[in-house]
Design a protein around this motif. Structure first.
Motif, PDB file in Angstrom:
ATOM      1  N   ALA A  50       0.976  -1.248  -0.100  1.00 34.79           N
ATOM      2  CA  ALA A  50       0.039   0.307  -0.055  1.00 34.79           C
ATOM      3  C   ALA A  50       0.891   1.384   0.218  1.00 34.79           C
ATOM      4  N   LYS A  51       2.061   1.147   0.640  1.00 36.07           N
ATOM      5  CA  LYS A  51       2.655   2.448   0.754  1.00 36.07           C
ATOM      6  C   LYS A  51       3.551   2.737  -0.573  1.00 36.07           C
ATOM      7  N   LYS A  52       3.844   1.372  -1.115  1.00 33.74           N
ATOM      8  CA  LYS A  52       4.402   1.782  -2.614  1.00 33.74           C
ATOM      9  C   LYS A  52       3.472   2.172  -3.621  1.00 33.74           C
ATOM     10  N   GLN A  53       2.550   1.738  -3.687  1.00 35.33           N
ATOM     11  CA  GLN A  53       1.230   2.190  -4.384  1.00 35.33           C
ATOM     12  C   GLN A  53       0.879   3.689  -4.083  1.00 35.33           C
ATOM     13  N   HIS A  54       1.063   4.116  -2.949  1.00 34.50           N
ATOM     14  CA  HIS A  54       0.972   5.597  -2.696  1.00 34.50           C
ATOM     15  C   HIS A  54       2.140   6.501  -3.352  1.00 34.50           C
ATOM     16  N   GLU A  55       3.282   5.764  -2.869  1.00 28.33           N
ATOM     17  CA  GLU A  55       4.233   6.645  -3.576  1.00 28.33           C
ATOM     18  C   GLU A  55       4.412   6.699  -5.113  1.00 28.33           C
ATOM     19  N   MET A  56       3.813   5.494  -5.803  1.00 32.41           N
ATOM     20  CA  MET A  56       3.816   5.390  -7.139  1.00 32.41           C
ATOM     21  C   MET A  56       2.974   6.528  -7.753  1.00 32.41           C
ATOM     22  N   GLU A  57       1.683   6.676  -7.037  1.00 31.32           N
ATOM     23  CA  GLU A  57       0.548   7.664  -7.480  1.00 31.32           C
ATOM     24  C   GLU A  57       1.393   9.096  -7.309  1.00 31.32           C
ATOM     25  N   GLU A  58       2.081   9.327  -6.281  1.00 31.89           N
ATOM     26  CA  GLU A  58       2.695  10.728  -5.963  1.00 31.89           C
ATOM     27  C   GLU A  58       3.790  10.944  -7.346  1.00 31.89           C
ATOM     28  N   LEU A  59       4.490   9.876  -7.413  1.00 29.02           N
ATOM     29  CA  LEU A  59       5.522   9.971  -8.521  1.00 29.02           C
ATOM     30  C   LEU A  59       4.927  10.247  -9.971  1.00 29.02           C
ATOM     31  N   ARG A  60       3.844   9.584 -10.120  1.00 32.82           N
ATOM     32  CA  ARG A  60       3.216   9.574 -11.468  1.00 32.82           C
ATOM     33  C   ARG A  60       2.642  11.141 -11.567  1.00 32.82           C
ATOM     34  N   ALA A  61       2.023  11.559 -10.584  1.00 27.35           N
ATOM     35  CA  ALA A  61       1.704  13.043 -10.590  1.00 27.35           C
ATOM     36  C   ALA A  61       2.876  14.066 -10.910  1.00 27.35           C
ATOM     37  N   VAL A  62       4.052  13.724 -10.380  1.00 28.45           N
ATOM     38  CA  VAL A  62       5.119  14.537 -10.392  1.00 28.45           C
ATOM     39  C   VAL A  62       5.731  14.300 -12.007  1.00 28.45           C
ATOM     40  N   ALA A  63       6.044  13.009 -12.319  1.00 26.14           N
ATOM     41  CA  ALA A  63       6.291  12.930 -13.739  1.00 26.14           C
ATOM     42  C   ALA A  63       5.333  13.468 -14.682  1.00 26.14           C
ATOM     43  N   ALA A  64       3.975  13.428 -14.500  1.00 29.86           N
ATOM     44  CA  ALA A  64       3.065  13.911 -15.541  1.00 29.86           C
ATOM     45  C   ALA A  64       3.573  15.795 -15.642  1.00 29.86           C
ATOM     46  N   ARG A  65       3.651  16.350 -14.342  1.00 27.02           N
ATOM     47  CA  ARG A  65       3.890  17.642 -14.476  1.00 27.02           C
ATOM     48  C   ARG A  65       5.188  18.134 -15.135  1.00 27.02           C
ATOM     49  N   LEU A  66       6.070  17.363 -14.732  1.00 32.05           N
ATOM     50  CA  LEU A  66       7.655  17.536 -15.308  1.00 32.05           C
ATOM     51  C   LEU A  66       7.715  17.407 -16.904  1.00 32.05           C
ATOM     52  N   VAL A  67       6.916  16.221 -17.227  1.00 31.78           N
ATOM     53  CA  VAL A  67       6.822  15.967 -18.758  1.00 31.78           C
ATOM     54  C   VAL A  67       6.020  17.172 -19.400  1.00 31.78           C
ATOM     55  N   ASN A  68       4.735  17.601 -18.638  1.00 29.47           N
ATOM     56  CA  ASN A  68       4.412  18.612 -19.368  1.00 29.47           C
ATOM     57  C   ASN A  68       4.814  20.129 -19.501  1.00 29.47           C
ATOM     58  N   GLU A  69       5.425  20.131 -18.407  1.00 31.52           N
ATOM     59  CA  GLU A  69       6.378  21.399 -18.552  1.00 31.52           C
ATOM     60  C   GLU A  69       7.699  21.622 -19.340  1.00 31.52           C
ATOM     61  N   TYR A  70       8.371  20.543 -19.385  1.00 35.71           N
ATOM     62  CA  TYR A  70       9.711  20.507 -20.132  1.00 35.71           C
ATOM     63  C   TYR A  70       9.619  19.818 -21.281  1.00 35.71           C
ATOM     64  N   ALA A  71       8.566  19.102 -21.801  1.00 36.46           N
ATOM     65  CA  ALA A  71       8.587  18.468 -22.910  1.00 36.46           C
ATOM     66  C   ALA A  71       7.400  18.645 -23.829  1.00 36.46           C
ATOM     67  N   VAL A  72       6.380  18.793 -23.463  1.00 31.90           N
ATOM     68  CA  VAL A  72       5.159  18.948 -24.248  1.00 31.90           C
ATOM     69  C   VAL A  72       5.022  20.353 -24.708  1.00 31.90           C
ATOM     70  N   GLU A  73       5.016  21.162 -23.946  1.00 24.51           N
ATOM     71  CA  GLU A  73       5.139  22.537 -24.237  1.00 24.51           C
ATOM     72  C   GLU A  73       6.096  22.981 -25.163  1.00 24.51           C
ATOM     73  N   TYR A  74       7.279  22.607 -25.439  1.00 21.88           N
ATOM     74  CA  TYR A  74       8.406  22.918 -25.747  1.00 21.88           C
ATOM     75  C   TYR A  74       8.876  22.092 -26.861  1.00 21.88           C
ATOM     76  N   SER A  75       9.477  22.570 -28.064  1.00 22.27           N
ATOM     77  CA  SER A  75      10.166  21.925 -29.155  1.00 22.27           C
ATOM     78  C   SER A  75      11.569  22.036 -29.073  1.00 22.27           C
ATOM     79  N   TYR A  76      12.312  21.121 -28.970  1.00 25.50           N
ATOM     80  CA  TYR A  76      13.591  21.285 -28.935  1.00 25.50           C
ATOM     81  C   TYR A  76      14.220  20.577 -30.261  1.00 25.50           C
ATOM     82  N   GLY A  77      15.241  20.852 -30.425  1.00 27.63           N
ATOM     83  CA  GLY A  77      16.254  20.555 -31.491  1.00 27.63           C
ATOM     84  C   GLY A  77      17.070  19.323 -31.070  1.00 27.63           C
TER      85      GLY A  77
END
Length: 353
Positions: free
Chosen positions: A96-123
């Motif tokens: 249960a603890k690992k599943q809770h940590e996984m959900e938290e990391l899922r949210a963090v990963a989604a936010r980071l990906v959205n801010e650094y990858a999806v919104e910007y196009s890099y060469g």
């Protein structure tokens, strides 16, 4: 006297508490011959008295044995059920603890990906590289595989893999495994029901890769040597291309997320366990959670990588086990049996009223 079934069950319990191999035969002998002395154990197992005493100290610490009230030299086994229940409770809490940590990391990963990858196009050559087509992704994958020296980790959502995808992935897998690169892949549980996908996953395992499954995956993901990661531009449509991320912070978050999912996943060759009437498999639990969140049958089926017909059959089977006659009642019964939060409920959909 303990029956043979009890002895075998005790052996399985000993494995669950990770006892040393030398301790297990001592305990099993005590189960078969309660009241046996240290000298008799030494004689039967052909080991020194000092080794027997060390094993007995371990068993005593686990409350698996006690000395006879009449004669302290006589050893009696304790019922191992209580110890097993404590171990099971501990492992459930850890999960249960690992599943809770996984959900938290899922949210963090989604936010980071959205801010650094999806919104910007890099060469190419920057921290993120946009690959705008499947062809571009596969070409870049060839370069990444060739440069990988230690480890590659992957999420493979979407359910059963197409013959084309399986054929395209085998040369890359052979290239990695031939160089002793660690290769770990997580598929959806639904691949177990597709002969071609299951054969491919087992082929990977037989050739040195490690493969596991979970009920649902958030997105497609590939991590190379913990230095770079490929993620889809649109998690719902991988045909739109991918982002190659080399930003250390993002890669580290994605790697931590992968590790948490891996620890809760089931090895592909693991046999199905029997369960009681109120239990649910991980896939069924995830289905109940998705429905409780308001997803339609069609959307839940897509998330799990299964057909709508299979999804509705699963609902019917779970409803039958829980004696639920409506979606609302299914939500109540699932919550009562610890499968959902207490306030969960389902809206009525086709298939149940």
């Amino acid at each position: 006297m303990y029956t043979l079934t009890g002895v075998l069950w005790g052996g399985l319990m000993l494995k669950s508490v990770n006892l040393d191999k030398a301790v297990e035969p001592v305990y099993l002998l005590l189960l078969r011959r309660p009241g046996i002395t240290i000298a008799e154990i030494s004689a039967v197992l052909d080991i020194a008295d000092t080794e027997v005493k060390k094993c007995l100290d371990v068993l005593a610490d686990l409350a698996l044995i006690r000395r006879s009230w009449q004669d302290p030299e006589i050893l009696m086994p304790m019922n191992p059920e209580k110890v097993f229940e404590a171990v099971l409770s501990q492992k459930q809490a850890e999960l249960a603890k690992k599943q809770h940590e996984m959900e938290e990391l899922r949210a963090v990963a989604a936010r980071l990906v959205n801010e650094y990858a999806v919104e910007y196009s890099y060469g190419r050559g920057e921290a993120c590289e946009r690959l705008a087509s499947v062809e571009a992704v596969r070409a870049r994958m060839d370069d990444l595989v060739a440069a990988t020296t230690a480890e590659t980790l992957a999420f493979a959502p979407g359910g059963p893999q197409t013959p084309e995808n399986r054929a395209a992935s085998r040369p890359l897998a052979r290239s990695l495994l031939s160089r002793s690169v660690v290769m770990k892949t997580i598929y959806l549980d639904s691949v177990r029901n597709d002969p071609g996908s299951l054969e491919h996953a087992l082929w990977l395992s037989e050739n040195g890769a490690e493969t596991r499954t979970v009920p649902v995956l958030p997105l497609r993901l590939q991590i190379f040597d913990r230095r770079s990661a490929l993620i889809p531009i649109n998690p719902e449509d991988s045909s739109q291309g991918a982002i190659l991320v080399e930003e250390p912070g993002i890669v580290a978050a994605l790697y931590a997320f992968f590790r948490l999912v891996w620890e809760t996943a089931s090895p592909i060759a693991q046999p199905k366990r029997t369960r009681d009437i109120s239990a649910a498999s991980p896939q069924e639990r995830e289905l109940l959670r998705l429905l409780a969140e308001g997803l339609t049958d069609e959307a839940a089926a897509r998330k799990l990588g299964i057909s709508l017909r299979t999804e509705r059959r699963m609902i019917t089977e779970v409803s039958a086990r829980l004696e639920a006659h409506s979606r609302f009642q299914l939500g109540q019964r699932a919550a009562e049996n610890g499968l959902l939060s207490p306030d969960a409920s389902f809206t009525a959909q086709s298939g149940m009223t």
